[in-house]
Design a protein around this motif. Structure first.
Motif, mmCIF file in Angstrom:
data_model
loop_
_atom_site.group_PDB
_atom_site.id
_atom_site.type_symbol
_atom_site.label_atom_id
_atom_site.label_comp_id
_atom_site.label_asym_id
_atom_site.label_seq_id
_atom_site.Cartn_x
_atom_site.Cartn_y
_atom_site.Cartn_z
ATOM 1 N N ASP A 1 8.048 2.896 7.803
ATOM 2 C CA ASP A 1 8.753 4.183 7.812
ATOM 3 C C ASP A 1 9.005 4.697 6.387
ATOM 4 O O ASP A 1 9.911 5.497 6.159
ATOM 5 C CB ASP A 1 10.074 4.075 8.595
ATOM 6 N N ALA A 2 8.186 4.253 5.432
ATOM 7 C CA ALA A 2 8.379 4.694 4.035
ATOM 8 C C ALA A 2 7.872 6.115 3.840
ATOM 9 O O ALA A 2 6.946 6.559 4.519
ATOM 10 C CB ALA A 2 7.628 3.752 3.094
ATOM 11 N N ASP A 3 8.478 6.804 2.877
ATOM 12 C CA ASP A 3 7.946 8.087 2.407
ATOM 13 C C ASP A 3 6.782 7.728 1.481
ATOM 14 O O ASP A 3 6.988 7.258 0.349
ATOM 15 C CB ASP A 3 9.060 8.833 1.647
ATOM 16 N N LEU A 4 5.562 7.919 1.963
ATOM 17 C CA LEU A 4 4.398 7.389 1.236
ATOM 18 C C LEU A 4 4.145 8.089 -0.094
ATOM 19 O O LEU A 4 3.664 7.468 -1.051
ATOM 20 C CB LEU A 4 3.156 7.452 2.114
ATOM 21 N N ASP A 5 4.459 9.377 -0.159
ATOM 22 C CA ASP A 5 4.269 10.081 -1.442
ATOM 23 C C ASP A 5 5.219 9.514 -2.492
ATOM 24 O O ASP A 5 4.823 9.236 -3.625
ATOM 25 C CB ASP A 5 4.498 11.584 -1.274
ATOM 26 N N ALA A 6 6.486 9.353 -2.091
ATOM 27 C CA ALA A 6 7.469 8.805 -3.030
ATOM 28 C C ALA A 6 7.100 7.374 -3.407
ATOM 29 O O ALA A 6 7.218 6.966 -4.569
ATOM 30 C CB ALA A 6 8.867 8.839 -2.405
ATOM 31 N N ALA A 7 6.633 6.600 -2.414
ATOM 32 C CA ALA A 7 6.271 5.197 -2.682
ATOM 33 C C ALA A 7 5.096 5.125 -3.653
ATOM 34 O O ALA A 7 5.099 4.316 -4.590
ATOM 35 C CB ALA A 7 5.923 4.492 -1.372
ATOM 36 N N ALA A 8 4.106 5.980 -3.452
ATOM 37 C CA ALA A 8 2.926 5.959 -4.333
ATOM 38 C C ALA A 8 3.311 6.366 -5.750
ATOM 39 O O ALA A 8 2.881 5.736 -6.725
ATOM 40 C CB ALA A 8 1.852 6.887 -3.780
ATOM 41 N N GLU A 9 4.131 7.386 -5.855
ATOM 42 C CA GLU A 9 4.538 7.848 -7.192
ATOM 43 C C GLU A 9 5.285 6.726 -7.930
ATOM 44 O O GLU A 9 5.002 6.414 -9.087
ATOM 45 C CB GLU A 9 5.436 9.084 -7.051
ATOM 46 N N ALA A 10 6.236 6.107 -7.229
ATOM 47 C CA ALA A 10 7.034 5.046 -7.866
ATOM 48 C C ALA A 10 6.193 3.814 -8.161
ATOM 49 O O ALA A 10 6.403 3.122 -9.161
ATOM 50 C CB ALA A 10 8.207 4.679 -6.967
ATOM 51 N N CYS A 11 5.229 3.550 -7.296
ATOM 52 C CA CYS A 11 4.358 2.385 -7.482
ATOM 53 C C CYS A 11 3.518 2.549 -8.747
ATOM 54 O O CYS A 11 3.400 1.625 -9.565
ATOM 55 C CB CYS A 11 3.478 2.254 -6.243
#
Ligand code: NDP
Length: 500
Positions: A257-267
């Motif tokens: 249930d992650a926000d994938l855009d936010a996760a990718a940016e932070a990653c």
């Protein structure tokens, strides 16, 4: 004279450590190498200064440390440019690093008194006729050994807290960033000219080893796990207490249930900032099956946009030339064992730069998953569910930081990571929160900098009991009678004898 850096070997010329840019090889500065008993003498001077510094009290030190904070804030661009020149770090990253360090000086200066000052402690019924008093007294001289990758943030994480607690400090900066280390020392001396409360000793690893054996009252080390073990062994000879901030292999978990855009940016930020040369950098990612492909696509798209090069690029050079071989070895090993490069790959290492490299489906026993890579590379592996992600994340002996992206279970997952810190829906943010302790578990070290624990790390707890009335139940005296002992037995059973 312009010195050119020999890859992997620092230059010592005429008893001076010559610091050069990893991008161009141009000389940035040169500093005298501590020789003979220079280290011991520096510690002796710091010990003399320690009496004066401790005598200023929390208020006097707070005022001076806040002045130092002001100097750093006013000269932030100058310091960031120097960090860029000496370590290759992009200037915006250097600005963020200095800002974080300034925040720590500010917090330590403002809060040391409240956390460490003498206070009354409640006593309990069995010693009710006594009051308890607790304070945290300075150790004296603290030795600080720092790495090159965050040459301002890491030494200040120990130094600001040690100084605020009333100690003086002798700093051994990394041989790759001595000029930045000396800048910190000189900037404090500008506002505290009276005594050398912070001094630096320069040189190679042997100077660090000499500092361990120099009679410092505590040693705060930040660097690799291998060196941390040597430091602890050296300090064991004199039972000098140590604080060890060592290496890491931090994992990020991406839940369904992650926000994938936010996760990718932070990653991408957490893994590739400072060219991946970050102790708490994300090196491994575990994304659950349903979101794996979409997440990898977003990471590749963002990482592929990053620019690599000298001035003005997102990713600068690898600071320590010898690290290039390690990064190359990890990429080659991952590919040889069946991992796939979805960005960068076999030819990513182009000294002194490394292009962003994203590796997927990398076997868990490969070097890129198990050992600190310290380059702009990431492994992203698919997992069935969050449970499997936690198991894999916790499978290594390191345990520094970590990150979790998700909603419903994210905090619960973060709590189960075997690490000293974790960030939910962000990466690395705990490093800048001065109210939180920073440090690792297992091979990532022990002890804490930052926050209240970070202040207490640099003070010896001093406990005092004080009688305020005659003892009704004499226990600690040969004057007690058999009747007193019988009463003690009765009271013990009454107070503690219940079954629950
Ligand atoms: P090193 O362990 O190589 O060096 C760290 C410091 O120790 C340097 O100043 C070094 O001097 C000195 N040193 C070397 N040998 C000895 C010795 N025998 N006795 C005492 N001191 C010695 O680490 P790096 O500088 O390469 O830094 C990168 C490492 O630091 C990574 O593993 C990273 O994860 C870790 N790190 C950990 C952090 C944390 O907070 N946990 C934060 C930042 C980095 P010299 O440079 O002259 O060899």
């Amino acid at each position: 004279m312009t010195a050119v850096r020999v890859p992997g070997a620092p230059i010592i010329s005429d008893g001076r450590l010559v610091s050069t840019s990893p991008a161009t090889g141009a000389e940035v500065g040169r500093l005298p190498v501590a020789a003979g008993d220079d280290v011991t003498r520096a510690v002796e001077r710091a010990r003399e200064a320690a009496g004066w510094w401790a005598g200023l009290g929390f208020t006097g030190r707070r005022e001076r440390l806040l002045r130092w904070r002001g100097v750093l804030a006013r000269r932030i661009e100058e310091l960031a440019e120097l960090m860029h020149a000496e370590g290759g770090k992009p200037v915006p990253d250097a600005i963020v690093e200095v800002l974080t360090a300034i925040e720590h000086i500010d917090w330590a200066a403002r809060n040391a008194g409240q956390v460490l000052r003498p206070r009354r402690v409640r006593s309990r019924l069995i010693l009710a006729e006594f009051t308890g008093h607790l304070e945290y007294q300075p150790y004296g001289v603290v030795g600080v050994i720092g790495p090159w990758n965050y040459p301002v943030f890491t030494p200040i994480g120990s130094t600001a807290y040690a100084l605020a607690a009333g100690n003086t400090v002798v700093l051994k900066p990394s041989e790759y960033t001595p000029v930045v280390g000396q800048w910190l020392v000189d900037s404090l001396a500008e506002v505290v000219p009276e005594q050398p409360v912070l001094t630096a000793v320069h040189g190679l690893g042997d100077v660090g080893a000499a500092l361990c054996r120099s009679g410092v009252n505590k040693l705060a080390f930040t660097g690799s796990t291998a060196t941390a073990k040597k430091v602890m062994a050296a300090c064991a000879e004199t039972l000098t207490p140590v604080l060890l901030e060592a290496g890491g292999k931090d994992a990020m978990i991406v839940d369904s249930d992650a926000d994938l855009d936010a996760a990718a940016e932070a990653c991408v930020w957490g893994g590739l900032t400072n060219a991946g040369q970050t102790c708490i950098g994300i090196e491994r990612v575990y994304a659950v099956e349903p979101v794996f492909d979409a997440f990898v696509g977003k990471v590749v798209e963002r990482a592929g946009r990053l620019t690599v090069g000298a001035d003005g690029s997102d990713i600068g050079p690898i600071t320590m030339p010898g690290q290039l071989d390690v990064i190359r070895r990890h990429i080659d090993d991952a590919l040889a064992r069946g991992g796939r490069a979805v960005l960068g790959g076999a030819d990513a290492v182009q000294p002194p730069y490394v292009r962003p490299t994203i590796l997927v489906d990398v076997p868990e026993d490969s070097l890129a998953v198990r050992e600190e890579t310290f380059g702009p590379t990431l492994t992203i592996n698919r997992v069935r569910d969050a449970e499997e992600a936690i198991t894999r994340a916790n499978a290594l002996p390191y345990g520094l930081g970590g990150s979790v992206f998700g909603r419903r279970r994210a905090v619960a997952i973060a709590r189960r990571l075997r690490s000293g810190m974790a960030a939910v829906n962000s990466t690395l943010t705990f490093a800048g929160m001065s109210t939180l302790p920073f440090g690792g578990v297992g091979e990532s070290g022990f002890g804490r900098i930052h926050g209240e624990d970070g202040l207490r790390e640099f003070g010896r707890p001093k406990a005092v009991t004080r009688r305020r009335a005659r003892s009704l139940l004499p226990a600690m005296t040969f004057e007690r009678t058999p009747a007193d002992v019988a009463r003690l037995v009765k009271v013990t059973k009454l107070l503690y004898g219940r079954r629950r």
